[in-house]
Design a protein around this motif. Structure first.
Motif, short mmCIF file in Angstrom:
data_model
loop_
_atom_site.label_atom_id
_atom_site.label_comp_id
_atom_site.label_asym_id
_atom_site.label_seq_id
_atom_site.Cartn_x
_atom_site.Cartn_y
_atom_site.Cartn_z
N UNK A 131 0.80 -1.22 0.00
CA UNK A 131 0.00 0.00 0.00
C UNK A 131 0.84 1.27 0.00
N UNK A 132 2.16 1.12 0.03
CA UNK A 132 3.02 2.30 0.11
C UNK A 132 2.84 3.27 -1.06
N UNK A 133 2.65 2.79 -2.29
CA UNK A 133 2.40 3.76 -3.39
C UNK A 133 1.19 4.66 -3.12
N UNK A 134 0.14 4.12 -2.49
CA UNK A 134 -1.02 4.95 -2.16
C UNK A 134 -0.66 5.97 -1.08
N UNK A 135 0.20 5.57 -0.14
CA UNK A 135 0.63 6.51 0.89
C UNK A 135 1.44 7.65 0.28
N UNK A 136 2.27 7.32 -0.70
CA UNK A 136 3.05 8.37 -1.38
C UNK A 136 2.12 9.32 -2.14
N UNK A 137 1.08 8.76 -2.77
CA UNK A 137 0.12 9.61 -3.48
C UNK A 137 -0.62 10.51 -2.49
N UNK A 186 2.62 1.67 13.93
CA UNK A 186 4.02 2.06 13.98
C UNK A 186 4.56 2.34 12.59
N UNK A 187 4.18 1.49 11.62
CA UNK A 187 4.60 1.70 10.23
C UNK A 187 4.10 3.06 9.73
N UNK A 188 2.84 3.37 10.02
CA UNK A 188 2.25 4.62 9.56
C UNK A 188 3.01 5.82 10.12
N UNK A 189 3.36 5.77 11.40
CA UNK A 189 4.06 6.89 12.02
C UNK A 189 5.42 7.11 11.35
N UNK A 190 6.16 6.03 11.13
CA UNK A 190 7.47 6.15 10.49
C UNK A 190 7.31 6.60 9.03
N UNK A 191 6.33 6.03 8.35
CA UNK A 191 6.10 6.37 6.94
C UNK A 191 5.73 7.84 6.78
N UNK A 192 4.84 8.33 7.64
CA UNK A 192 4.44 9.75 7.55
C UNK A 192 5.58 10.68 7.91
N UNK A 193 6.39 10.30 8.90
CA UNK A 193 7.54 11.13 9.25
C UNK A 193 8.49 11.26 8.07
N UNK A 194 8.61 10.19 7.29
CA UNK A 194 9.50 10.23 6.11
C UNK A 194 8.85 10.99 4.96
N UNK A 195 7.60 10.70 4.66
CA UNK A 195 6.96 11.28 3.48
C UNK A 195 6.61 12.75 3.67
N UNK A 196 6.35 13.16 4.91
CA UNK A 196 5.93 14.53 5.17
C UNK A 196 7.03 15.36 5.81
#
Length: 252
Positions: free
Chosen positions: A39-45, A213-223
């Motif tokens: 689902x990471x491509x959707x998170x990047x979008x 936990x994945x969401x928190x790390x992912x958002x910290x990176x993407x945003x």
């Protein structure tokens, strides 16, 4: 269900030499990571959409001022602006919605009898927090597993709460009086994960904690580059300087 049960059993066998009795829990963590990776491509979008809304915040403020007395016209102008910039306010919801099948899969798998014998340390993966409280209390062998999960969720929720408040202050995607109320309540939803962990089977709770936990790390990176002071989008077709650092570099 039998196919996925066999899959988890194979994963557990692979992790047995490393994690012993917690091998099935490790398989759940791996399964969660694979789902989130897909689902990471959707998170990047969704991140691109959020950055676009930050960039468009000055235009949104101008529209609210211009059409303050005409809510219907304001709504139409906002929708037109989103369409022109290819921004969807719902894009950020897709990763969460598409995880629901995986969550319910684990919920049903570990609520049945086939995988009932697996555990994370002293806590059965098909068990609930109420059962841990009834057998040893909050700090008993099984209760301590939940204490650890609650601690992780609380730490991640606090981090997410602070970032959500910051993000809400950067952009106002929904015009009207309801926007302020939504912006105040939305960051608090991150603490709702504590309730989920308390009421679902431990296997599903482990999925939720890993995903959170994945969401928190992912958002910290993407945003990480979303900052205050975005310039409005220009209509000339040139690429605008979205953030203050870029503006300063251009000026130099």
């Amino acid at each position: 269900m039998s196919v996925f049960a066999s899959l988890f059993e194979h994963f557990a066998d692979l992790f047995q030499p490393l994690f012993g009795s917690a091998s099935t829990a490790a398989a759940i963590v791996l399964f969660t990571a694979l789902v989130r990776l897909a689902l990471h491509p959707l998170a990047r979008a969704a991140a691109r959409g959020q950055k676009a809304r930050v960039r468009l915040a000055p235009e949104m403020a101008e529209l609210r001022t211009r059409h303050a007395k005409n809510p219907e016209r304001l709504q139409k102008e906002v929708l037109a602006l989103h369409k022109r910039e290819n921004v969807s306010p719902l894009a950020g919801c897709l990763p969460s919605v598409l995880q629901l099948p995986a969550f319910f899969l684990l919920f049903h798998l570990f609520s049945g009898e086939r995988l009932a014998g697996h555990s994370l340390f002293a806590a059965p993966l098909g068990g609930h927090w109420s059962e841990a409280l009834a057998h040893g209390g909050p700090f008993g062998p099984a209760g301590l597993v939940y204490v650890a999960l609650f601690a992780v969720v609380a730490a991640v929720a606090t981090f997410t709460y602070r970032r959500a408040k910051r993000d809400a202050s950067l952009t106002e995607a929904v015009p009207g009086p309801a926007a302020a109320g939504v912006a105040r309540v939305l960051p608090l939803l991150s603490y709702g994960t504590l309730i989920t962990v308390a009421v679902v089977p431990l296997a599903a709770a482990l999925y939720v904690v890993t995903s959170t936990l994945w969401t928190a790390v992912e958002r910290a990176f993407l945003y990480r580059d979303v900052k205050r002071g975005a310039k409005p989008h220009t209509s000339s077709g040139s690429s605008p300087d979205t953030y203050p650092d870029a503006q300063a570099a251009t000026a130099r």
